[in-house]
Design a protein around this motif. Structure first.
Motif, short mmCIF file in Angstrom:
data_model
loop_
_atom_site.label_atom_id
_atom_site.label_comp_id
_atom_site.label_asym_id
_atom_site.label_seq_id
_atom_site.Cartn_x
_atom_site.Cartn_y
_atom_site.Cartn_z
N LEU A 1 4.01 0.81 -0.79
CA LEU A 1 4.47 1.49 -2.62
C LEU A 1 3.37 2.03 -3.63
O LEU A 1 3.58 3.20 -4.78
CB LEU A 1 4.56 0.46 -2.91
CG LEU A 1 5.10 -0.09 -4.58
CD1 LEU A 1 6.78 0.84 -4.73
CD2 LEU A 1 5.54 -1.10 -5.23
N ILE A 2 2.56 1.20 -3.26
CA ILE A 2 1.37 2.18 -4.64
C ILE A 2 1.22 3.46 -3.99
O ILE A 2 0.41 4.18 -5.20
CB ILE A 2 -0.31 1.38 -3.92
CG1 ILE A 2 0.27 -0.38 -4.66
CG2 ILE A 2 -1.08 2.00 -5.07
CD1 ILE A 2 -0.65 -1.05 -4.57
N ALA B 1 2.83 9.88 -8.08
CA ALA B 1 3.81 10.60 -8.46
C ALA B 1 3.32 10.90 -9.91
O ALA B 1 4.04 10.93 -11.10
CB ALA B 1 5.56 9.88 -8.90
N THR B 2 2.33 9.60 -10.01
CA THR B 2 1.28 9.96 -11.88
C THR B 2 0.63 11.35 -11.69
O THR B 2 0.11 12.14 -11.30
CB THR B 2 0.57 8.85 -11.68
OG1 THR B 2 1.12 7.41 -11.36
CG2 THR B 2 -0.12 9.03 -12.68
N PRO B 3 0.97 11.84 -12.80
CA PRO B 3 0.48 12.99 -13.57
C PRO B 3 -1.36 13.13 -13.26
O PRO B 3 -1.81 12.13 -13.85
CB PRO B 3 0.92 13.34 -14.90
CG PRO B 3 1.90 12.57 -15.03
CD PRO B 3 1.34 11.63 -13.66
N LYS C 1 1.02 -1.19 -0.34
CA LYS C 1 0.49 -0.14 -0.35
C LYS C 1 1.01 1.53 0.12
O LYS C 1 0.28 2.19 -0.93
CB LYS C 1 -1.22 -0.47 1.13
CG LYS C 1 -1.67 -0.88 1.44
CD LYS C 1 -3.11 -1.00 2.47
CE LYS C 1 -4.33 -1.17 2.51
NZ LYS C 1 -4.88 -1.21 3.46
N GLN D 1 3.35 5.63 -3.30
CA GLN D 1 4.53 6.37 -3.52
C GLN D 1 4.08 6.51 -5.42
O GLN D 1 4.07 7.47 -5.89
CB GLN D 1 5.44 5.96 -3.39
CG GLN D 1 6.53 6.75 -2.89
CD GLN D 1 7.57 6.07 -2.02
OE1 GLN D 1 7.64 5.34 -0.70
NE2 GLN D 1 9.53 5.99 -3.03
N VAL D 2 3.72 5.25 -6.00
CA VAL D 2 3.62 5.34 -6.93
C VAL D 2 2.42 6.29 -8.05
O VAL D 2 2.60 6.93 -9.09
CB VAL D 2 3.16 4.41 -8.26
CG1 VAL D 2 3.43 4.11 -9.37
CG2 VAL D 2 4.43 3.17 -7.69
N GLU D 3 1.35 6.63 -7.11
CA GLU D 3 0.25 7.24 -7.58
C GLU D 3 0.06 8.61 -7.44
O GLU D 3 -0.49 9.38 -7.94
CB GLU D 3 -1.31 6.87 -6.86
CG GLU D 3 -1.34 5.23 -7.18
CD GLU D 3 -3.15 4.46 -7.17
OE1 GLU D 3 -2.78 5.14 -5.42
OE2 GLU D 3 -3.37 3.86 -7.37
#
Lengths: 104, 104
Positions: free
Chosen positions: B95-96, B102-104, B93, B98-100
């Motif tokens: 990790l998810i 950074a998603t434009p 969670k 953090q990725v989201e």
């Protein structure tokens, strides 16, 4: 029985270190080899092997060049790599929902 | 730099098939070998190998017995296994998120 969410996970993307590389490359767009090595606590050899797997699968593009006189390697996420990361995330979310629904 | 979320993932738990075994055992509490094999689309040999890894790590308990005259193998999640699954989920969670972010 519908397929379990883990059946759709791609081992190329799901493997711990490679998932980390893709996640960091997604956050940074273009990331230097030494930065990845430190962030993921890897030896250069180990990182190199995982990058080769990702490059062969078309998920990252490796760029070699110089920063001043120092040789540098940069890693870029390809559009295919970004799509693969998003699919992994979507499947992980499905898995997490399923586990949490079964938690008393 | 704080440690990247993937550094804390345990390969014993994160590996795709083993994550599936732990998730299903969590949902079902006690699950039969043949059911796992079908749900995860594995050969008996491959499933057996992954179960051995989980058993050696104390994450599942394997129980052999009979159902009528048929030999049966059941897989139970141990409290340690349940805790390891919850830790994996918590890290995924993070990790998810953090990725989201950074998603434009």
């Amino acid at each position: 029985m519908t397929a379990h969410p883990v059946n759709g996970l791609d081992d190329v993307v799901h493997q711990r270190v490679r998932l980390g590389i893709l996640a960091i490359a997604h956050e940074a767009r273009r990331v230097e080899f030494g930065f990845l090595r430190t962030a993921l606590e890897l030896t250069a050899g180990n990182l190199g092997q995982h990058l080769s797997v990702l490059e062969r699968a078309g998920l990252v593009h490796i760029e070699k060049g110089y920063e001043g006189k120092r040789p540098r390697t940069w890693v870029n996420l390809t559009p295919t790599g970004d799509k693969a990361l998003q699919e992994e995330i979507a499947r992980l979310k499905r898995l997490i929902r399923q586990v949490e629904q079964a938690t008393p």
